[in-house]
Design an enzyme around this catalytic site. Structure first.
Site, PDB file in Angstrom:
ATOM      1  N   CYS A 121       8.529  26.234  56.869  1.00 14.89           N
ATOM      2  CA  CYS A 121       8.676  25.022  56.056  1.00 14.89           C
ATOM      3  C   CYS A 121       7.756  25.184  54.851  1.00 14.89           C
ATOM      4  CB  CYS A 121       8.389  23.750  56.861  1.00 14.89           C
ATOM      5  SG  CYS A 121       6.694  23.543  57.401  1.00 14.89           S
ATOM      6  N   CYS A 194      12.992  23.065  56.265  1.00 21.50           N
ATOM      7  CA  CYS A 194      13.108  22.199  55.092  1.00 21.50           C
ATOM      8  C   CYS A 194      13.981  22.890  54.055  1.00 21.50           C
ATOM      9  CB  CYS A 194      11.744  21.816  54.527  1.00 21.50           C
ATOM     10  SG  CYS A 194      10.920  23.081  53.567  1.00 21.50           S
ATOM     11  N   CYS A 201      13.299  31.512  50.950  1.00 14.94           N
ATOM     12  CA  CYS A 201      13.067  32.366  52.108  1.00 14.94           C
ATOM     13  C   CYS A 201      13.343  33.826  51.760  1.00 14.94           C
ATOM     14  CB  CYS A 201      13.957  31.926  53.263  1.00 14.94           C
ATOM     15  SG  CYS A 201      13.685  32.870  54.790  1.00 14.94           S
TER      16      CYS A 201
END
Length: 256
Positions: A121, A194, A201
């Site tokens: 997150c 999230c 990512c």
């Protein structure tokens, strides 16, 4: 004695709704990961207006939820209400025969085997830390769970409190980490919690299964007393999702 017939016995509404081929495909995709409409459109190969129409049907029946993306407010993420689906599936089976009534998802820790999971997150201060602790505890150590963030912040005291009060789990000693700490490492699953971190990512080696859980951030900047309800809601949702994740991991034929 002549057999008794029940001409007025109709299939449960849930089966009639979910049995539509496109709606079933949408449910199947959302069982793997929360997704935006554009993703679902590409996955099922149908126009967006048709996908949106059937998503609205599923949402009206409370089989799926919709949440505005925290990364781009123009986007909406859809996900499955797993707990409600479990209740409806159990009731549908029980309507045919009591022996077909389903129980909660079974966890077979021995069947999970050595597995590495990374939760991500933004701040690594609440959601991902809570998910890491839950998965490690409920797998009995069979899963090597980690967490990190794109912009790490210290562990939020309400995250530690809710885990202690609801699950008797101690997060003392948990430190926030930047996702770069795990660069180059191999994981079986990388789960973003999230919407913002999903877009940032990085790629991990070995082609892990990338899963998205679109869960609102309980850290809002308001006083702890004002956000305590949000932390409890987040803990409850993570608890359900982790249980279903473990059930899927124990099933070698499953993909989530």
């Amino acid at each position: 004695m002549s057999p008794q017939h029940h001409p007025d016995l109709a299939p449960p509404e849930f089966l009639q709704l979910a049995g539509h081929p496109l709606r079933w495909r949408l449910l199947s995709e959302l069982a793997l990961s929360d997704r935006a409409v554009q993703e679902l459109t590409g996955l099922v190969g149908e126009p967006q207006n048709l996908v949106s129409y059937h998503l609205a049907k599923l949402r009206d029946a409370r089989l799926v939820f919709a949440r505005r993306s925290a990364a781009d407010r123009r986007d909406t993420y859809y996900g499955l209400d797993l707990a409600r689906l479990g209740v409806l599936l159990s009731a549908a089976g029980g309507a045919l025969h009591p022996g077909l009534r389903l129980g909660p998802p079974a966890r077979n820790d021995a069947a999970v085997g050595p597995t590495r999971v990374l939760f991500l997150c933004t701040g690594n201060s609440a959601r991902s830390q809570m998910a890491e602790a839950l998965l490690r505890a409920r797998s009995g150590g069979a899963v090597e769970a980690h967490s990190a963030g794109s912009h790490p912040k210290p562990l939020h005291p309400s995250a530690a409190r809710v885990m202690r009060e609801k699950f008797n789990l101690d997060l003392a000693g948990h430190a926030s980490k930047h996702l770069d700490v795990f660069a180059g490492q191999r994981f079986d699953r990388v789960i973003s919690l999230c919407d913002k971190v999903r877009e940032a990512c990085p790629e991990f080696p070995g082609h892990p299964k990338n899963i998205h859980w679109s869960i609102p951030n309980p850290v809002t900047g308001e006083p702890d007393e004002a956000t305590w309800r949000l932390f409890r809601q987040t803990a409850t949702e993570l608890s359900v999702r982790v249980d279903f994740l473990l059930a899927a991991m124990a099933d070698r034929t499953s993909t989530p």
